[in-house]
Design a protein around this motif. Structure first.
Motif, PDB file in Angstrom:
ATOM      1  N   GLU A  23       0.816  -1.216   0.000  1.00  0.00           N
ATOM      2  CA  GLU A  23       0.000   0.000   0.000  1.00  0.00           C
ATOM      3  C   GLU A  23       0.848   1.264   0.000  1.00  0.00           C
ATOM      4  O   GLU A  23       0.339   2.356  -0.265  1.00  0.00           O
TER       5      GLU A  23
ATOM      6  N   LEU B 142       1.878   2.204   7.179  1.00  0.00           N
ATOM      7  CA  LEU B 142       0.514   2.303   6.641  1.00  0.00           C
ATOM      8  C   LEU B 142      -0.180   3.568   7.138  1.00  0.00           C
ATOM      9  O   LEU B 142      -0.985   4.161   6.421  1.00  0.00           O
TER      10      LEU B 142
ATOM     11  N   PRO C 171      -5.682   2.883   1.808  1.00  0.00           N
ATOM     12  CA  PRO C 171      -5.772   1.430   1.650  1.00  0.00           C
ATOM     13  C   PRO C 171      -5.124   0.707   2.817  1.00  0.00           C
ATOM     14  O   PRO C 171      -4.069   1.102   3.305  1.00  0.00           O
ATOM     15  N   GLY C 172      -5.786  -0.335   3.286  1.00  0.00           N
ATOM     16  CA  GLY C 172      -5.245  -1.133   4.382  1.00  0.00           C
ATOM     17  C   GLY C 172      -5.474  -0.556   5.760  1.00  0.00           C
ATOM     18  O   GLY C 172      -5.032  -1.137   6.755  1.00  0.00           O
TER      19      GLY C 172
ATOM     20  N   ASN D 216       1.212  -9.288   4.208  1.00  0.00           N
ATOM     21  CA  ASN D 216       2.078  -8.408   3.425  1.00  0.00           C
ATOM     22  C   ASN D 216       2.845  -9.206   2.374  1.00  0.00           C
ATOM     23  O   ASN D 216       2.994  -8.768   1.222  1.00  0.00           O
TER      24      ASN D 216
ATOM     25  N   GLN E  96       0.477 -10.240  -0.436  1.00  0.00           N
ATOM     26  CA  GLN E  96       0.160  -9.073  -1.267  1.00  0.00           C
ATOM     27  C   GLN E  96       1.316  -8.748  -2.224  1.00  0.00           C
ATOM     28  O   GLN E  96       1.079  -8.326  -3.358  1.00  0.00           O
TER      29      GLN E  96
END
Length: 342
Positions: A117, A142, A273-274, A329, A332
């Protein structure tokens, strides 16, 4: 660089398949319907032979070897730094991309350190190895990234409240057992951690450095600088182990180059996001580890003006260390590579 489109769907190996993060990787690959040609479960000879259920099948854990890594397209490694240093080059030499959850390669200038992200483009510059950041760093960046997009960062001060899960499955089980021991009137004697976490907390037990900071605290400094491409960012961390089974929490003070209003920060984090915003000032209800355990988002809340500094904000966050702080993570990152190869 990414893997060839001919490798879709890829053959994936989980190195460290029997550990807490390895088990979470299995769960996520199934939950997210990650496309697989084949899945191989690898671990030390001590753990080889164990069986694991996956998508209605029973898979057997194999001992890691050059032969077991042959033909693998993606290795999700979570077996510790020494194991990664030994086997990641072997896997890369045979054509695999290694997404490594240990600290072995994080500060290597040739290895991208990626939070999808925050800096997804970095994943595509890899030369065979991509590093997964430390759990506390992932959660922190994040929250920082959407705010840094609004105002340049000047200084970050963070205090972490890190659960037993950060020390692995054995530490989690020890916390359960020692808590029962204390409740039964016994003496808590820790064998996995240096001190008992049962009804206790202690400063992070990673090695202390000459400057008085521990290794975990310096990881947050150095990794955040690398991920956010802010090599001069001032950051100070104090890391603490707390008697929580799973999910880390962080108290974060962020000083900007120019004032940023609480409303602007809240709006940016609500859309990031996230990130999930959990704030109810009337009820004094903000993120807790139980809000994020077993879930993907990092919960952020109690965003407020620092009364001691007009250009600083305070916030609180919680995130599942095993999930977004590690396994999610990594998955992703693999999804980023898949998308780029299509």
């Amino acid at each position: 660089m990414t893997f060839a489109s001919a490798a879709i769907p890829p053959t994936v190996a989980i190195l460290g398949a029997t550990g807490a993060v390895g088990q979470e990787l299995l769960t996520l690959l199934e939950e997210r319907s990650f496309p697989l040609k084949q899945l191989r479960l690898l671990a030390s000879p001590r753990s080889a032979g164990q069986t694991v259920a996956f998508k209605g099948q029973t898979l057997t854990v194999e001992p890691v070897s050059a032969e077991a890594l042959s033909g693998v397209d993606v290795v999700l490694a979570s077996a510790g730094g020494s194991v990664s240093r030994q086997w990641a080059p072997v896997a890369v030499e045979q054509g695999a991309v290694v997404i490594d959850n240990s600290s072995a390669f994080r500060m290597d200038p040739a290895v991208p350190l990626v939070v999808p992200e925050v800096n997804p483009q970095a994943a595509l510059t890899h030369q065979g190895i991509i590093a997964n950041p430390n759990c506390t760093t992932i959660l922190l960046t994040l929250a920082l990234a959407p705010l840094a997009a609004l105002r340049p960062l000047r200084r970050v001060v963070v205090s972490t409240y890190q659960s037993a899960s950060g020390a692995g499955a054995r530490a989690m089980e020890e916390l359960r057992q020692l808590s029962r021991t204390v409740l039964d009137g016994g003496e808590a004697r820790s064998e996995v951690l240096p001190h008992s976490l049962a009804f206790n907390l202690f400063l992070h037990n990673s090695p202390l450095q000459a400057n008085g900071y521990c290794e975990e605290e310096l990881k947050m400094l150095n990794e955040t600088r690398k991920i956010m491409q802010l090599p001069e960012l001032s950051l100070s961390a104090t890391c603490v182990r707390v008697p929580v089974l799973r999910a880390h929490s962080e108290a974060v003070n962020i000083e900007f180059e120019a004032p940023l209003s609480v409303a602007e920060a809240r709006a940016a984090l609500a859309q990031a996001p996230g990130v999930e915003l959990i704030e109810d000032f009337e009820a004094n209800r903000f993120p807790m580890p139980t809000d994020v355990t077993g879930r993907d988002p990092v919960a952020v809340g109690r965003i407020r003006q620092d009364l001691s500094h007009p250009q600083a904000l305070e916030l609180w966050l919680c995130g599942d260390q095993i999930r977004k702080g590690a396994a999610l993570n990594a998955v992703q990152i693999a999804e980023l590579l898949l998308e780029a190869a299509r």
